[in-house]
Design a protein around this motif. Structure first.
Motif, PDB file in Angstrom:
ATOM      1  N   GLY A   1       0.797  -1.213   0.000  1.00 31.03           N
ATOM      2  CA  GLY A   1       0.000   0.000   0.000  1.00 31.03           C
ATOM      3  C   GLY A   1       0.836   1.272   0.000  1.00 31.03           C
ATOM      4  N   ARG A   2       0.409   2.240   0.772  1.00 32.63           N
ATOM      5  CA  ARG A   2       1.111   3.524   0.846  1.00 32.63           C
ATOM      6  C   ARG A   2       2.554   3.346   1.297  1.00 32.63           C
ATOM      7  NH1 ARG A   2      -1.746   7.760   4.657  1.00 32.63           N
ATOM      8  NH2 ARG A   2      -1.577   5.914   5.980  1.00 32.63           N
ATOM      9  N   LEU A   3       2.779   2.444   2.260  1.00 25.87           N
ATOM     10  CA  LEU A   3       4.138   2.164   2.720  1.00 25.87           C
ATOM     11  C   LEU A   3       4.994   1.653   1.569  1.00 25.87           C
ATOM     12  CD1 LEU A   3       6.277   1.860   4.932  1.00 25.87           C
ATOM     13  CD2 LEU A   3       5.300  -0.399   5.452  1.00 25.87           C
TER      14      LEU A   3
ATOM     15  N   PRO B   1      -4.741  -2.455  -2.470  1.00 25.55           N
ATOM     16  CA  PRO B   1      -3.576  -2.970  -1.731  1.00 25.55           C
ATOM     17  C   PRO B   1      -3.961  -3.949  -0.637  1.00 25.55           C
ATOM     18  CG  PRO B   1      -3.471  -0.566  -1.950  1.00 25.55           C
ATOM     19  CD  PRO B   1      -4.847  -0.996  -2.358  1.00 25.55           C
ATOM     20  N   ILE B   2      -3.085  -4.944  -0.431  1.00 19.75           N
ATOM     21  CA  ILE B   2      -3.291  -5.904   0.655  1.00 19.75           C
ATOM     22  C   ILE B   2      -3.086  -5.209   2.001  1.00 19.75           C
ATOM     23  CG2 ILE B   2      -2.415  -8.023   1.707  1.00 19.75           C
ATOM     24  CD1 ILE B   2      -1.616  -8.928  -1.107  1.00 19.75           C
ATOM     25  N   GLU B   3      -2.022  -4.362   2.049  1.00 14.86           N
ATOM     26  CA  GLU B   3      -1.761  -3.573   3.246  1.00 14.86           C
ATOM     27  C   GLU B   3      -1.907  -2.122   2.871  1.00 14.86           C
ATOM     28  OE1 GLU B   3      -1.124  -4.687   6.210  1.00 14.86           O
ATOM     29  OE2 GLU B   3      -0.894  -6.811   5.770  1.00 14.86           O
ATOM     30  N   ASN B   4      -2.564  -1.359   3.689  1.00 14.68           N
ATOM     31  CA  ASN B   4      -2.770   0.064   3.351  1.00 14.68           C
ATOM     32  C   ASN B   4      -2.651   0.938   4.598  1.00 14.68           C
ATOM     33  OD1 ASN B   4      -3.223   2.281   1.825  1.00 14.68           O
ATOM     34  ND2 ASN B   4      -5.197   1.592   1.015  1.00 14.68           N
TER      35      ASN B   4
ATOM     36  N   TRP C   1       9.405   2.250  -2.231  1.00 13.70           N
ATOM     37  CA  TRP C   1       9.869   2.334  -3.617  1.00 13.70           C
ATOM     38  C   TRP C   1      10.660   3.617  -3.852  1.00 13.70           C
ATOM     39  CZ3 TRP C   1      10.441  -0.933  -7.484  1.00 13.70           C
ATOM     40  CH2 TRP C   1      10.787  -0.387  -8.729  1.00 13.70           C
ATOM     41  N   ILE C   2      10.210   4.713  -3.284  1.00  9.40           N
ATOM     42  CA  ILE C   2      10.908   5.985  -3.441  1.00  9.40           C
ATOM     43  C   ILE C   2      12.298   5.920  -2.819  1.00  9.40           C
ATOM     44  CG2 ILE C   2      10.913   8.411  -2.656  1.00  9.40           C
ATOM     45  CD1 ILE C   2       7.856   8.371  -3.108  1.00  9.40           C
ATOM     46  N   VAL C   3      12.412   5.291  -1.660  1.00  7.71           N
ATOM     47  CA  VAL C   3      13.720   5.126  -1.010  1.00  7.71           C
ATOM     48  C   VAL C   3      14.659   4.320  -1.906  1.00  7.71           C
ATOM     49  CG1 VAL C   3      14.931   4.038   0.924  1.00  7.71           C
ATOM     50  CG2 VAL C   3      12.845   5.351   1.344  1.00  7.71           C
ATOM     51  N   LEU C   4      14.169   3.167  -2.382  1.00  4.39           N
ATOM     52  CA  LEU C   4      14.971   2.296  -3.246  1.00  4.39           C
ATOM     53  C   LEU C   4      15.373   3.014  -4.530  1.00  4.39           C
ATOM     54  CD1 LEU C   4      16.012  -0.602  -3.957  1.00  4.39           C
ATOM     55  CD2 LEU C   4      13.782  -0.990  -5.016  1.00  4.39           C
ATOM     56  N   SER C   5      14.423   3.661  -5.164  1.00  3.47           N
ATOM     57  CA  SER C   5      14.673   4.320  -6.446  1.00  3.47           C
ATOM     58  C   SER C   5      15.640   5.482  -6.307  1.00  3.47           C
ATOM     59  CB  SER C   5      13.354   4.817  -7.055  1.00  3.47           C
ATOM     60  OG  SER C   5      12.482   3.753  -7.293  1.00  3.47           O
TER      61      SER C   5
END
Length: 225
Positions: free
Chosen positions: A26-28, A222-225, A33-37
């Motif tokens: 989800g949002r997390l 999302p499964i987790e949100n 993804w932003i951290v990794l990218s």
């Protein structure tokens, strides 16, 4: 295999992993993804490749997904969440460079083989870091602002492509004209102009390609949100 074929596969892979990250976390997952990218794109950008007959830095696809990520946050969650993501990415850049600058000061064991490569990559990173920090914070905040303004004027889902492309195309232009002259300061003026043009050209392609991705993201539960 031609660079163009690898590039298309690479783009699809990045978009696919982004959607999976959002689906499972989800949002997390978008924040992760932003951290990794942010970390990987600033390493990849050191490499210049030939694509579609032009010279371009390698990190454009992965870096472009950060704009996609903040747009998804802005669209599905809120402008506040998108801005939070921008500052997370900014903080990650800062911490990565500081930690790696200290790390490469160690004297390696005589049997070590990795330190010279780390120094080659991360020793150059401060220049890229300065360029990235300036370009990132300006372009990303502009992207969030423009996306939000267009959303206020054209809130319907059928205008999502305008919000996504309009904000990304303008903000990526700012990002390019800030980043390239600083990061590639050692090149001559004509080379810098060419690199600005070609880099932005590739970013435009990425911006167009990510349009279906943001529509898919809106359909995902999302499964987790």
């Amino acid at each position: 295999m031609p660079n163009e074929i690898i590039w298309i596969f690479f783009a699809l892979t990045n978009f696919g992993f982004f959607l999976l990250s959002y689906k499972f976390f989800g949002r997390l997952g978008i924040f992760l993804w932003i951290v990794l990218s942010t970390i990987l794109a600033n390493i990849q950008v050191l490499t210049v490749v030939d694509l579609f007959g032009v010279e371009a830095s390698l990190g454009n696809i992965l870096y472009g997904t950060i704009f996609l990520a903040t747009d998804v946050l802005n669209e599905i969650y809120s402008k506040r969440e998108a801005k939070k993501a921008v500052f997370i990415g900014f903080s990650v850049m800062f911490v990565t460079v500081i930690i790696m600058q200290i790390a490469i000061q160690f004297k390696a064991n005589e049997n070590d083989w990795a330190m010279p490569y780390l120094k080659e990559i991360f020793g150059f990173l401060p220049i890229v870091f300065i360029a990235s920090m300036l370009a990132f914070i300006v372009s990303q905040l502009v992207d969030v602002y423009i996306f939000s303004k267009i959303k206020d004027k054209l809130p319907d889902n059928k205008y999502l492509w305008i919000r996504n492309n309009g904000s990304t195309i303008l903000s990526q232009f700012l990002d390019t004209v800030i980043f390239v002259p600083i990061a590639f300061y050692y090149k001559d003026f004509n080379s810098i102009l060419i690199l600005i043009f070609t880099t932005y050209f590739i970013k435009l392609i990425v911006a167009i390609l990510d349009t279906p991705v943001i529509y898919l993201a809106k359909k995902i539960k999302p499964i987790e949100n």
